[in-house]
Design a protein around this motif. Structure first.
Motif, PDB file in Angstrom:
ATOM      1  N   MET A 139      49.889  18.187 -91.436  1.00 20.98           N
ATOM      2  CA  MET A 139      50.298  18.182 -92.840  1.00 20.98           C
ATOM      3  C   MET A 139      51.819  18.160 -92.964  1.00 20.98           C
ATOM      4  SD  MET A 139      49.394  18.029 -95.902  1.00 20.98           S
ATOM      5  CE  MET A 139      48.108  18.826 -96.774  1.00 20.98           C
ATOM      6  N   GLY A 172      50.064  13.951 -98.574  1.00 18.08           N
ATOM      7  CA  GLY A 172      49.332  14.743 -97.584  1.00 18.08           C
ATOM      8  C   GLY A 172      48.117  15.420 -98.180  1.00 18.08           C
ATOM      9  N   LEU A 173      48.261  15.948 -99.399  1.00 19.05           N
ATOM     10  CA  LEU A 173      47.116  16.575-100.060  1.00 19.05           C
ATOM     11  C   LEU A 173      46.040  15.556-100.404  1.00 19.05           C
ATOM     12  CD1 LEU A 173      48.873  19.135-102.415  1.00 19.05           C
ATOM     13  CD2 LEU A 173      47.612  19.589-100.324  1.00 19.05           C
ATOM     14  N   SER A 212      44.286  14.683 -97.179  1.00 21.23           N
ATOM     15  CA  SER A 212      43.432  15.797 -96.782  1.00 21.23           C
ATOM     16  C   SER A 212      42.147  15.824 -97.613  1.00 21.23           C
ATOM     17  CB  SER A 212      44.196  17.104 -96.930  1.00 21.23           C
ATOM     18  OG  SER A 212      43.374  18.194 -96.635  1.00 21.23           O
TER      19      SER A 212
END
Length: 89
Positions: A33, A45-46, A49
């Motif tokens: 991350m 990144g979120l 994810s």
């Protein structure tokens, strides 16, 4: 029939091994991350994810249902899936 880890030995050892492998892989998530956040930003990144979790959830739809009985593949090589001998009364 419950799910069993595909490793020989006692069930608790196999389940513990499989559980801890997942924990070991997840330990690299902050590093990944951080790398994604440094390259493309934290929001990217979120999103990535979340996409990984959505793909994992979608893949679960294709797993066999085992909560109402044994699996249909009763191969003689797997001792956990062998049929029990029929009793003739």
């Amino acid at each position: 029939m419950t799910w069993r880890c595909p490793l020989p030995g006692p069930d608790a050892t196999g389940a513990g091994f499989c559980f801890n492998i997942g924990r070991g892989v997840a330990a690299f998530a902050p590093l990944a991350m951080g790398g994604i956040a440094a390259a493309w930003g934290f929001s990217s990144g979120l999103i990535l994810s979340g996409a990984v979790f959505l793909v994992g959830g979608a893949l679960m739809l294709f797993l066999p249902q085992t909560h109402r009985g044994v699996l249909t593949d009763n191969s003689p090589t797997d001792p956990y899936l062998q049929k029990e001998p029929a009793s003739h009364a």
